[in-house]
Design an enzyme around this catalytic site. Structure first.
Site, PDB file in Angstrom:
ATOM      1  N   CYS A 135      17.594   1.125  22.536  1.00  0.00           N
ATOM      2  CA  CYS A 135      18.106   0.043  23.497  1.00  0.00           C
ATOM      3  C   CYS A 135      18.760   0.633  24.371  1.00  0.00           C
ATOM      4  CB  CYS A 135      19.050  -0.336  22.129  1.00  0.00           C
ATOM      5  SG  CYS A 135      20.262  -2.034  22.678  1.00  0.00           S
ATOM      6  N   CYS A 352      18.601  -6.570  28.267  1.00  0.00           N
ATOM      7  CA  CYS A 352      19.041  -6.244  26.807  1.00  0.00           C
ATOM      8  C   CYS A 352      19.813  -5.056  27.060  1.00  0.00           C
ATOM      9  CB  CYS A 352      18.327  -5.324  25.697  1.00  0.00           C
ATOM     10  SG  CYS A 352      16.942  -6.326  24.919  1.00  0.00           S
TER      11      CYS A 352
HETATM   12  N1  SAH Z   1      23.024  -5.609  17.910  1.00  0.00           N
HETATM   13  C1  SAH Z   1      22.694  -7.300  17.766  1.00  0.00           C
HETATM   14  C2  SAH Z   1      23.016  -8.101  18.919  1.00  0.00           C
HETATM   15  C3  SAH Z   1      21.733  -7.612  20.118  1.00  0.00           C
HETATM   16  S1  SAH Z   1      20.763  -8.738  19.904  1.00  0.00           S
HETATM   17  C4  SAH Z   1      21.695  -6.994  17.236  1.00  0.00           C
HETATM   18  O1  SAH Z   1      20.957  -5.470  16.775  1.00  0.00           O
HETATM   19  O2  SAH Z   1      21.160  -7.921  16.546  1.00  0.00           O
HETATM   20  C5  SAH Z   1      19.128  -7.930  20.669  1.00  0.00           C
HETATM   21  C6  SAH Z   1      17.339  -7.511  19.988  1.00  0.00           C
HETATM   22  O3  SAH Z   1      17.004  -6.853  21.257  1.00  0.00           O
HETATM   23  C7  SAH Z   1      17.723  -7.024  18.952  1.00  0.00           C
HETATM   24  O4  SAH Z   1      17.229  -7.693  18.800  1.00  0.00           O
HETATM   25  C8  SAH Z   1      17.478  -5.679  19.198  1.00  0.00           C
HETATM   26  O5  SAH Z   1      16.917  -4.920  18.255  1.00  0.00           O
HETATM   27  C9  SAH Z   1      16.861  -6.070  20.752  1.00  0.00           C
HETATM   28  N2  SAH Z   1      16.288  -4.881  21.452  1.00  0.00           N
HETATM   29  C10 SAH Z   1      17.471  -4.436  21.823  1.00  0.00           C
HETATM   30  N3  SAH Z   1      16.493  -3.195  22.660  1.00  0.00           N
HETATM   31  C11 SAH Z   1      15.174  -3.255  22.775  1.00  0.00           C
HETATM   32  C12 SAH Z   1      13.954  -3.086  23.859  1.00  0.00           C
HETATM   33  N4  SAH Z   1      14.092  -2.142  24.642  1.00  0.00           N
HETATM   34  N5  SAH Z   1      12.979  -4.610  22.950  1.00  0.00           N
HETATM   35  C13 SAH Z   1      13.299  -5.059  22.273  1.00  0.00           C
HETATM   36  N6  SAH Z   1      14.019  -5.813  22.029  1.00  0.00           N
HETATM   37  C14 SAH Z   1      15.093  -4.652  21.891  1.00  0.00           C
END
Ligand code: SAH
Length: 366
Positions: A135, A352
């Site tokens: 992330c 994201c």
């Molecule tokens: N912190 C919370 C809210 C963020 S929601 C959570 O983790 O649920 C954003 C979503 O996108 C989350 O499911 C996260 O895991 C996902 N995400 C983050 N980076 C990503 C990436 N590079 N590719 C796909 N999904 C990703």
């Protein structure tokens, strides 16, 4: 002559005091403030009307309030703690906003256009301390929590932009930068304000909150008995793999997490959404789908498959289309509800934390 030797005083770097955003308050809280300031509580209704229906930008526009009350409001509250740094529109109608906070940090908010309405993705923290390995939001760590009003203002500002084209924000997803359950109280105040009929009046069923899996907060949230949609970023079918992707799995183990999710679905009667990012060659094979089906068997749920968004600092690769479909089919064969997330605004880095990451990079290279 005596000479006083002055020791150099070590000046502690003061954190800038954040002024209170008026959007943090519920109508009841506004009534209390009015009473404390020698004003009539019914004025709260008028103030909320100015804030959320007429959507003014200055206190002086609140023309049915006395000048004295407007001055008192202006002395205690800010009407706008966010300023727009960037507003960028994608070919598919997605609009991404980069807002600057009072203390100079920047956060991003994304408006997505769907057939069913306009959905705003809000940020809850400046940065994040969860450390998920894929992330972009967590790259610089956590700078600070957002205040409730700073989260509400994101939606209000997007609504103001939509006012220009006569459209309404109908849905909110708490899936921007940050871990909402790590800023629980502000998140709850935010939810109450946007859901309130005198606030933005967005229906609970049109709001979704997503967590990386902070177990105690999941129990707390279940006990709130709200009609809000709840999503868990699962991303792996077993503890070992989850720990590789998400360090939070060390503190909150997968079996305990699944138990908390079962508690949530039983307590609220609502289904949960499992977000499952497909990371090429890591967690995206049919055997992972089989294991996932076993893990969530019997839970009232829906699985949302997210093909990985490319993050330059992270070396995850995309799952080939055919493998995505095989994964989906395997879950379907087990009777699991499953969808593949459509990408929004990929031409404008809407995914994201990418915009903020880019901005931070520019800040450090300039
Ligand atoms: N912190 C919370 C809210 C963020 S929601 C959570 O983790 O649920 C954003 C979503 O996108 C989350 O499911 C996260 O895991 C996902 N995400 C983050 N980076 C990503 C990436 N590079 N590719 C796909 N999904 C990703």
């Amino acid at each position: 002559m005596d000479q006083e030797i002055q020791k150099p005083v070590r000046v502690k770097k003061e954190k800038p005091q954040l002024r209170q955003s008026i959007y943090s308050l519920l109508p009841e809280e506004m009534q209390t403030w009015l009473k404390d300031n020698g004003e009539k509580p019914f004025r709260a209704g008028q103030i909320f009307d100015w804030l959320y229906i007429k959507r003014v930008t200055t206190f002086d526009e609140m023309s049915n309030l006395s000048k004295e009350l407007r001055d008192k409001l202006a002395a205690d509250f800010e009407l706008s703690t966010l300023s727009t740094l960037i507003k960028q529109e994608s070919k598919d109608g997605t609009i991404k906003f980069l807002f600057q906070l009072q203390d100079g940090y920047s956060i991003e908010t994304v408006l997505m256009r769907h057939e069913y309405g306009n959905s705003v993705c809000v940020t809850t923290q400046v940065g994040c301390r969860i450390g998920c390995s894929f992330c972009a939001s967590t790259l610089g760590g956590l700078k600070r929590h957002l205040l409730a009003g700073e989260i509400v203002e994101q939606v209000v500002n997007v609504q103001k932009a939509l006012d220009e084209v006569g459209e309404r924000v109908s849905h909110v997803v708490i899936m921007g930068i940050g871990e909402p359950f790590d800023n629980y109280d502000a998140m709850m105040s935010f939810l109450k304000v946007i859901n309130h009929e005198k606030g933005l009046n967005i229906g609970a069923r049109h709001i979704t909150v997503s967590t990386s899996g902070i177990i105690p907060s999941i129990y707390k949230f279940a006990d709130e008995q709200l009609q809000i949609n709840f999503a868990l970023s699962l991303h792996a079918p077993n503890q070992e793999l989850r720990l590789r992707l998400m360090p939070i799995a060390k503190a909150y183990k997968l079996p305990d997490l699944i138990e908390a999710i079962r508690y949530y679905t039983e307590k609220t009667g609502r289904r949960v959404s499992f977000e499952y990012g497909l990371f090429g060659g890591v967690n995206d094979q049919v055997e992972h789908a089989e294991e996932l089906a076993r893990l969530i068997k019997g839970i009232k749920c829906h699985v949302n498959l997210i093909p990985v968004n490319y993050v330059p600092e992270r070396d995850y690769v995309r799952t080939p289309k055919n493998d995505i479909f095989s994964f989906e089919k395997t879950l379907k064969n087990h009777g699991i509800n499953v969808t593949i997330r459509r990408e929004h605004g990929s031409d404008i880095d809407a995914a994201c934390g990418q915009l903020r990451a880019k901005e931070r990079k520019q800040e450090t290279t300039n």
